[in-house]
Scaffold this motif. Structure first.
Motif, short mmCIF file in Angstrom:
data_model
loop_
_atom_site.label_atom_id
_atom_site.label_comp_id
_atom_site.label_asym_id
_atom_site.label_seq_id
_atom_site.Cartn_x
_atom_site.Cartn_y
_atom_site.Cartn_z
N ARG A 1 0.77 -1.40 0.07
CA ARG A 1 0.23 -0.01 0.05
C ARG A 1 0.82 1.30 0.15
O ARG A 1 0.27 2.19 -0.72
N GLN A 2 1.90 1.25 0.70
CA GLN A 2 2.74 2.52 0.87
C GLN A 2 3.51 2.80 -0.61
O GLN A 2 3.46 3.91 -1.11
N ALA A 3 3.85 1.69 -1.29
CA ALA A 3 4.51 2.13 -2.56
C ALA A 3 3.29 2.58 -3.56
O ALA A 3 3.68 3.37 -4.53
N ARG A 4 2.16 1.90 -3.23
CA ARG A 4 1.02 2.26 -4.46
C ARG A 4 0.50 3.79 -4.09
O ARG A 4 0.43 4.67 -4.91
N MET A 5 0.51 3.96 -2.59
CA MET A 5 0.38 5.44 -2.39
C MET A 5 1.23 6.59 -2.79
O MET A 5 1.11 7.66 -3.45
N VAL A 6 2.62 6.24 -2.81
CA VAL A 6 3.63 6.85 -3.24
C VAL A 6 3.44 7.26 -4.65
O VAL A 6 3.40 8.43 -5.03
N GLY A 7 3.14 6.34 -5.49
CA GLY A 7 3.00 6.53 -6.85
C GLY A 7 1.74 7.28 -7.32
O GLY A 7 1.90 8.27 -8.01
N LEU A 8 0.57 6.91 -6.34
CA LEU A 8 -0.82 7.92 -6.62
C LEU A 8 -0.44 9.37 -6.47
O LEU A 8 -0.82 10.22 -7.16
N ILE A 9 0.26 9.38 -5.03
CA ILE A 9 0.33 10.95 -4.63
C ILE A 9 1.46 11.63 -5.79
O ILE A 9 1.13 12.74 -6.21
N SER A 10 2.51 10.74 -6.37
CA SER A 10 3.40 11.56 -7.27
C SER A 10 2.61 11.86 -8.54
O SER A 10 2.63 12.82 -9.26
N MET A 11 1.74 10.93 -8.88
CA MET A 11 0.93 11.41 -10.26
C MET A 11 0.08 12.49 -9.96
O MET A 11 0.00 13.60 -10.97
N VAL A 12 -0.75 12.67 -8.88
CA VAL A 12 -1.77 13.50 -8.73
C VAL A 12 -0.80 15.18 -8.59
O VAL A 12 -1.36 16.04 -9.20
#
Length: 166
Positions: free
Chosen positions: A137-148
Motif C-alpha cells: 500500500r505504501q508504494a502504491r500511495m507514493v505512486g498515486l500521490i506523485s501522479m496527482v
C-alpha cells in the motif's frame, strides 16, 4: 514575511529585464527547453508511478525499472529546474501575483517529500516485493500521490504561464 521586496528586486535585475524585454527568442527558447525537460522527467516518473500502481510492466522488477529510469528523470528534472528558474527570473512579479505559482511551489515541495519518503521508508524494503504485481500500500500511495502532484504542477505551471503580467 513579506517577499514582495525580494521579487521587486529580482524584477529589476539585468537578466530579468533582458529575458522579459530583450531578445524576443530568449523566453520562448527557455520555455521550450523547460517543456522538454518536463517531458523527460515527468514522463519517466509517470512510468515508475504506473509500475508502483501495478498498471504497467508488472513482469519487470520494480528495482530494475527504477535503475533504468531514475537517471533520466534526474537529468530531465535538472533541465526543468534550471530552465524553470530562468522563467521565474524573467517574470518574478507575475509569479508573485499568481496563486497558481504559489500552488506549484507548494506541490513541488510536497513532491520532494514524497520522493524522500519513497527512497528512505518504502524502497529499502523492495527485496520483499520487487517481483510482485500488486505492491504494498505504501508504494502504491507514493505512486498515486506523485501522479496527482505532477498533474497539479503541470496545470499550475500552464496557469501561471497564461496569466497576465504582474
Amino acid at each position: 514575511m513579506n517577499l514582495l521586496p525580494i521579487f521587486e528586486w529580482m524584477n529589476q535585475l539585468p537578466i530579468s529585464v533582458w529575458l522579459r524585454e530583450g531578445e524576443e527568442w530568449a523566453f520562448p527558447v527557455i520555455e521550450t527547453i523547460h517543456l522538454l525537460g518536463l517531458g523527460l522527467s515527468v514522463g519517466t516518473i509517470l512510468w515508475v508511478d504506473l509500475r508502483l500502481l501495478g498498471f504497467v510492466t508488472t513482469k519487470q522488477r520494480v528495482s530494475h525499472i527504477i535503475e533504468q529510469l531514475e537517471p533520466l528523470a534526474i537529468k530531465g528534472f535538472i533541465v526543468m529546474f534550471i530552465s524553470g528558474l530562468l522563467l521565474f527570473i524573467a517574470e518574478p512579479l507575475k509569479c508573485y501575483n499568481t496563486i497558481a505559482f504559489w500552488l506549484k511551489v507548494l506541490m513541488l515541495a510536497i513532491t520532494g517529500l514524497n520522493v524522500w519518503y519513497f527512497h528512505k521508508k518504502v524502497y529499502p524494503g523492495v527485496a520483499a516485493w520487487d517481483d510482485a504485481v500488486v505492491l504494498p500500500r505504501q508504494a502504491r500511495m507514493v505512486g498515486l500521490i506523485s501522479m496527482v502532484l505532477w498533474f497539479g504542477i503541470i496545470v499550475a505551471g500552464r496557469w501561471t504561464a497564461y496569466m497576465e503580467g504582474g
